[in-house]
Design a protein around this motif. Structure first.
Motif, PDB file in Angstrom:
ATOM      1  N   ASN A  81      17.716  58.323 -60.155  1.00 34.28           N
ATOM      2  CA  ASN A  81      18.559  57.285 -61.215  1.00 34.28           C
ATOM      3  C   ASN A  81      18.727  56.052 -60.618  1.00 34.28           C
ATOM      4  OD1 ASN A  81      19.209  56.607 -63.343  1.00 34.28           O
ATOM      5  ND2 ASN A  81      21.502  57.782 -63.544  1.00 34.28           N
ATOM      6  N   VAL A  82      18.096  55.387 -59.782  1.00 33.92           N
ATOM      7  CA  VAL A  82      18.660  53.742 -58.834  1.00 33.92           C
ATOM      8  C   VAL A  82      17.186  53.631 -58.972  1.00 33.92           C
ATOM      9  CG1 VAL A  82      18.397  53.120 -56.993  1.00 33.92           C
ATOM     10  CG2 VAL A  82      19.406  55.809 -57.379  1.00 33.92           C
ATOM     11  N   CYS A  83      17.436  51.689 -59.873  1.00 38.22           N
ATOM     12  CA  CYS A  83      16.801  50.058 -60.275  1.00 38.22           C
ATOM     13  C   CYS A  83      16.263  50.289 -58.636  1.00 38.22           C
ATOM     14  CB  CYS A  83      17.212  49.799 -60.913  1.00 38.22           C
ATOM     15  SG  CYS A  83      15.950  47.978 -60.978  1.00 38.22           S
ATOM     16  N   ARG A  84      14.980  50.143 -58.139  1.00 33.47           N
ATOM     17  CA  ARG A  84      14.082  49.297 -57.006  1.00 33.47           C
ATOM     18  C   ARG A  84      15.164  48.207 -56.719  1.00 33.47           C
ATOM     19  NH1 ARG A  84      11.027  52.474 -54.638  1.00 33.47           N
ATOM     20  NH2 ARG A  84      11.393  50.926 -52.909  1.00 33.47           N
ATOM     21  N   HIS A  85      15.471  47.421 -57.261  1.00 28.75           N
ATOM     22  CA  HIS A  85      15.298  45.646 -57.653  1.00 28.75           C
ATOM     23  C   HIS A  85      17.155  45.705 -56.450  1.00 28.75           C
ATOM     24  CE1 HIS A  85      17.469  42.342 -59.423  1.00 28.75           C
ATOM     25  NE2 HIS A  85      16.523  41.613 -58.088  1.00 28.75           N
ATOM     26  N   ARG A  86      18.133  46.072 -57.192  1.00 25.15           N
ATOM     27  CA  ARG A  86      19.246  45.967 -56.457  1.00 25.15           C
ATOM     28  C   ARG A  86      19.925  47.140 -56.067  1.00 25.15           C
ATOM     29  NH1 ARG A  86      21.330  40.704 -57.630  1.00 25.15           N
ATOM     30  NH2 ARG A  86      23.229  41.103 -56.792  1.00 25.15           N
ATOM     31  N   GLY A  87      19.710  48.104 -56.525  1.00 29.61           N
ATOM     32  CA  GLY A  87      20.034  49.851 -56.997  1.00 29.61           C
ATOM     33  C   GLY A  87      21.131  49.875 -57.925  1.00 29.61           C
ATOM     34  N   SER A  88      20.992  49.506 -58.955  1.00 29.34           N
ATOM     35  CA  SER A  88      21.580  49.592 -60.100  1.00 29.34           C
ATOM     36  C   SER A  88      21.721  50.943 -60.809  1.00 29.34           C
ATOM     37  CB  SER A  88      22.043  49.001 -60.915  1.00 29.34           C
ATOM     38  OG  SER A  88      22.304  49.227 -63.095  1.00 29.34           O
ATOM     39  N   ALA A 122       9.516  42.870 -64.515  1.00 30.29           N
ATOM     40  CA  ALA A 122      10.059  42.820 -62.814  1.00 30.29           C
ATOM     41  C   ALA A 122      10.414  40.742 -64.122  1.00 30.29           C
ATOM     42  CB  ALA A 122       9.839  42.590 -62.133  1.00 30.29           C
ATOM     43  N   PRO A 123      11.529  40.369 -65.607  1.00 35.32           N
ATOM     44  CA  PRO A 123      11.756  39.195 -64.996  1.00 35.32           C
ATOM     45  C   PRO A 123      11.416  38.147 -64.582  1.00 35.32           C
ATOM     46  CG  PRO A 123      13.200  41.323 -66.512  1.00 35.32           C
ATOM     47  CD  PRO A 123      12.149  42.019 -65.228  1.00 35.32           C
ATOM     48  N   ASN A 124      10.737  37.042 -64.971  1.00 39.30           N
ATOM     49  CA  ASN A 124      11.294  35.937 -64.474  1.00 39.30           C
ATOM     50  C   ASN A 124      10.547  36.204 -62.505  1.00 39.30           C
ATOM     51  OD1 ASN A 124      12.443  34.525 -66.387  1.00 39.30           O
ATOM     52  ND2 ASN A 124      14.242  35.673 -65.486  1.00 39.30           N
ATOM     53  N   ILE A 125      10.202  36.763 -62.568  1.00 39.96           N
ATOM     54  CA  ILE A 125       8.888  37.017 -61.943  1.00 39.96           C
ATOM     55  C   ILE A 125       7.555  37.331 -61.799  1.00 39.96           C
ATOM     56  CG2 ILE A 125       8.595  38.398 -59.268  1.00 39.96           C
ATOM     57  CD1 ILE A 125      11.211  39.221 -59.657  1.00 39.96           C
ATOM     58  N   SER A 126       6.878  36.517 -61.943  1.00 43.41           N
ATOM     59  CA  SER A 126       5.257  36.364 -61.670  1.00 43.41           C
ATOM     60  C   SER A 126       4.086  37.142 -61.026  1.00 43.41           C
ATOM     61  CB  SER A 126       4.906  35.324 -61.932  1.00 43.41           C
ATOM     62  OG  SER A 126       3.200  34.974 -61.621  1.00 43.41           O
ATOM     63  N   ASP A 127       3.206  37.543 -61.634  1.00 43.83           N
ATOM     64  CA  ASP A 127       2.093  39.376 -60.894  1.00 43.83           C
ATOM     65  C   ASP A 127       1.498  38.189 -59.514  1.00 43.83           C
ATOM     66  OD1 ASP A 127       3.295  40.972 -62.908  1.00 43.83           O
ATOM     67  OD2 ASP A 127       1.132  40.645 -64.067  1.00 43.83           O
ATOM     68  N   GLU A 128       1.766  36.277 -60.030  1.00 43.00           N
ATOM     69  CA  GLU A 128       0.903  35.112 -58.888  1.00 43.00           C
ATOM     70  C   GLU A 128       1.749  35.483 -58.001  1.00 43.00           C
ATOM     71  OE1 GLU A 128      -2.204  35.246 -59.645  1.00 43.00           O
ATOM     72  OE2 GLU A 128      -1.441  36.295 -61.431  1.00 43.00           O
ATOM     73  N   ASP A 129       2.715  35.326 -57.537  1.00 45.47           N
ATOM     74  CA  ASP A 129       5.045  35.338 -56.539  1.00 45.47           C
ATOM     75  C   ASP A 129       3.770  35.664 -55.751  1.00 45.47           C
ATOM     76  OD1 ASP A 129       5.581  33.680 -58.279  1.00 45.47           O
ATOM     77  OD2 ASP A 129       7.384  35.229 -58.711  1.00 45.47           O
ATOM     78  N   GLU A 130       3.888  35.741 -54.295  1.00 48.08           N
ATOM     79  CA  GLU A 130       3.434  35.901 -53.267  1.00 48.08           C
ATOM     80  C   GLU A 130       4.463  37.501 -52.488  1.00 48.08           C
ATOM     81  OE1 GLU A 130       2.211  33.239 -50.282  1.00 48.08           O
ATOM     82  OE2 GLU A 130       0.539  32.477 -51.508  1.00 48.08           O
ATOM     83  N   GLY A 131       4.429  37.777 -51.473  1.00 44.87           N
ATOM     84  CA  GLY A 131       5.931  38.888 -50.491  1.00 44.87           C
ATOM     85  C   GLY A 131       6.043  40.132 -52.692  1.00 44.87           C
ATOM     86  N   PHE A 132       5.498  39.488 -53.132  1.00 42.70           N
ATOM     87  CA  PHE A 132       5.944  40.458 -54.636  1.00 42.70           C
ATOM     88  C   PHE A 132       4.766  41.853 -54.888  1.00 42.70           C
ATOM     89  CE2 PHE A 132       7.351  42.626 -58.517  1.00 42.70           C
ATOM     90  CZ  PHE A 132       8.790  42.929 -57.892  1.00 42.70           C
ATOM     91  N   ASP A 133       4.677  43.153 -54.509  1.00 39.20           N
ATOM     92  CA  ASP A 133       3.190  43.416 -55.589  1.00 39.20           C
ATOM     93  C   ASP A 133       4.765  44.498 -56.228  1.00 39.20           C
ATOM     94  OD1 ASP A 133       1.937  45.354 -56.000  1.00 39.20           O
ATOM     95  OD2 ASP A 133       1.389  45.555 -54.023  1.00 39.20           O
ATOM     96  N   LYS A 134       4.380  44.320 -57.251  1.00 40.13           N
ATOM     97  CA  LYS A 134       5.310  45.902 -58.368  1.00 40.13           C
ATOM     98  C   LYS A 134       4.511  47.409 -58.021  1.00 40.13           C
ATOM     99  CE  LYS A 134       3.716  43.644 -62.797  1.00 40.13           C
ATOM    100  NZ  LYS A 134       3.502  44.169 -63.954  1.00 40.13           N
ATOM    101  N   SER A 135       3.450  47.440 -57.745  1.00 34.72           N
ATOM    102  CA  SER A 135       3.248  48.857 -56.927  1.00 34.72           C
ATOM    103  C   SER A 135       4.245  49.424 -55.988  1.00 34.72           C
ATOM    104  CB  SER A 135       1.669  48.508 -56.844  1.00 34.72           C
ATOM    105  OG  SER A 135       1.554  47.813 -55.163  1.00 34.72           O
ATOM    106  N   GLU A 136       4.604  49.096 -55.589  1.00 32.27           N
ATOM    107  CA  GLU A 136       5.673  48.615 -54.367  1.00 32.27           C
ATOM    108  C   GLU A 136       7.421  48.789 -54.655  1.00 32.27           C
ATOM    109  OE1 GLU A 136       4.734  46.056 -51.257  1.00 32.27           O
ATOM    110  OE2 GLU A 136       2.849  47.008 -50.737  1.00 32.27           O
ATOM    111  N   HIS A 137       7.573  48.642 -55.889  1.00 29.69           N
ATOM    112  CA  HIS A 137       8.645  49.012 -55.857  1.00 29.69           C
ATOM    113  C   HIS A 137       8.458  50.357 -57.548  1.00 29.69           C
ATOM    114  CE1 HIS A 137       8.224  45.498 -54.311  1.00 29.69           C
ATOM    115  NE2 HIS A 137       9.874  45.099 -53.660  1.00 29.69           N
ATOM    116  N   SER A 138       7.810  51.004 -57.619  1.00 28.10           N
ATOM    117  CA  SER A 138       8.017  52.537 -58.485  1.00 28.10           C
ATOM    118  C   SER A 138       9.451  53.111 -57.998  1.00 28.10           C
ATOM    119  CB  SER A 138       7.247  53.082 -58.114  1.00 28.10           C
ATOM    120  OG  SER A 138       5.871  52.531 -59.003  1.00 28.10           O
ATOM    121  N   LEU A 139       9.879  54.005 -59.333  1.00 24.83           N
ATOM    122  CA  LEU A 139      10.398  54.592 -59.700  1.00 24.83           C
ATOM    123  C   LEU A 139      10.706  55.661 -57.754  1.00 24.83           C
ATOM    124  CD1 LEU A 139      11.831  55.192 -62.690  1.00 24.83           C
ATOM    125  CD2 LEU A 139      12.728  52.985 -61.181  1.00 24.83           C
ATOM    126  N   VAL A 140      11.537  56.586 -57.119  1.00 19.89           N
ATOM    127  CA  VAL A 140      11.213  57.050 -56.385  1.00 19.89           C
ATOM    128  C   VAL A 140      11.378  58.641 -57.120  1.00 19.89           C
ATOM    129  CG1 VAL A 140      12.433  58.802 -53.888  1.00 19.89           C
ATOM    130  CG2 VAL A 140      12.048  55.785 -54.716  1.00 19.89           C
TER     131      VAL A 140
END
Length: 386
Positions: A81-88, A122-140
């Motif tokens: 029960n932990v968000c992969r962004h900032r741990g909420s 992820a609001p305000n984060i584009s799929d085109e942004d370099e250095g960020f891959d949504k597939s690497e930030h799934s819930l554990v």
């Protein structure tokens, strides 16, 4: 089944308990979490608690919290029960429903799929942004399986399957007549206990105390009668323990306070099963009590080194539950009062364990042989190499 007079096997003996500090030392408690609690299959609840796609419940184990949810395909999934962004923490309630199966963080609105745990937005984060891959930030995720209507979770990604750990279906075969998969929850209860989780399980492992603190239980199923043990050919495992059964007292028709029959027995039970209550323990934290017309389950969860929470479930035949005049309070009252007697005794034991006079621990008698076996289980798990 076979009877063993005297209440304990021939190998039972006098031996020391675990050291007293094992029941209150924070460092030892953390070791137990790492070596036992996050390495084994745990009873997370009943499938009917999350009947629909998007339904969820949470399970708290010390500092960790897990989401258990039903996906759109009907499968039960579990995640930290932990968000992969900032741990909420994602879910702040013990149960609820995810709209369209979407798990949304209350802090920055990151959105995850309840089916897969994948980050979908992820609001305000584009799929085109370099250095960020949504597939690497799934819930554990954590391992999740169901059996006989129960939900089981395991935080160890390398853990063997539930079937292998529990030796299914062989180890469960003697309980098939209770048809627990079809039973429904009539009542749940939560008990907060000021005692270490092992003290609660130690208490469950013996009935030495029954005649002293359980007058209701002792009237229904006298503790000094010959107990019906399970034949040796019925397999156990490291964690599945067949505790056998106790027969009803003369004049009692049911396992409750007054012995009166308020419901018919479960269909399919033998005459012998109708006149007894059968127990099964599942290490490290739960036990199932199978009477002829209801099942009571207790699942113990550690909060801190000296504090635990117990979740209680009362299960009944669904056909009985649908009747307008359905009465279940006899079963609820019986185990509620028994539990409260147990937890009060456990709290006293916790206080004594923290005394200087008890620093070296105490003594297990031959009647405490199941407590001794549980002690050995805990010790063996703690001694394992990482």
């Amino acid at each position: 089944m076979k009877s063993i007079e005297g209440g304990f096997p021939s190998y039972a003996k006098f031996e020391p308990t675990a050291p007293a500090c094992d029941y209150y030392d924070p460092d030892h408690f953390q070791k137990e979490l790492d070596k036992i609690w996050f390495k084994t299959w745990l009873l997370a609840g009943r499938e009917e608690e999350i009947p629909h796609s998007g339904d969820y419940k949470t399970v708290q184990i010390a500092h960790e919290n897990f989401i258990v949810t039903r996906g759109s395909d009907g499968k039960v999934n579990s995640y930290y029960n932990v968000c992969r962004h900032r741990g909420s923490r994602l879910c702040t309630e013990e149960s609820g429903h995810f709209n369209r199966g979407r798990i949304i963080c209350p802090y920055h609105s990151w959105m995850y799929s309840g089916d897969t745990g994948e980050l979908t937005k992820a609001p305000n984060i584009s799929d085109e942004d370099e250095g960020f891959d949504k597939s690497e930030h799934s819930l554990v995720s954590i391992k999740t399986e169901t059996w006989d209507g129960f939900i089981w979770i395991n935080a160890d990604p390398d853990a063997p399957s539930l079937a292998e750990s529990f030796n299914l279906p062989e180890s469960w075969s003697i309980y098939e007549n209770y048809q627990m998969h079809r039973l429904k929850i009539g009542k749940t209860g939560t008990y907060n206990v000021k005692a270490n989780w092992k003290i609660l399980m130690d208490n469950a492992e013996e009935c030495y105390h029954c005649g002293t603190i359980h007058p209701e239980l002792s009237r229904a199923t006298p503790p000094m009668q010959p107990r019906q043990w399970v034949d040796e050919e019925v397999p156990e495992t490291k964690v599945i323990k067949h505790v056998g059964s106790m027969g009803l007292n003369s004049g009692f028709e049911r396992v409750n306070v007054d012995g009166e029959a308020y419901r018919p027995v479960f269909p399919g039970l033998t005459e012998e099963e109708e006149r007894k209550i059968t127990y099964m323990h599942i290490f490290p934290h739960s036990y199932i009590c199978m009477a002829s017309d209801y099942v009571f389950i207790a699942a113990i969860f550690p909060v801190k080194a000296d504090e635990s929470v117990v979740k209680g479930y009362w299960l009944f035949d669904p056909d009985v539950m649908e009747k307008k005049d359905c009465y279940i309070e006899d079963a609820v009252e019986f185990w509620d009062v028994t539990c409260q007697e147990d937890w009060a005794a456990c709290a006293l034991a916790q206080e004594g364990n923290q005394s200087r006079a008890y620093k070296d621990g105490g003594t297990l008698t031959p009647i405490d042989w199941r407590v001794a076996n549980f002690k050995k289980y805990v010790q063996s798990e703690l001694e394992k190499e990482d």
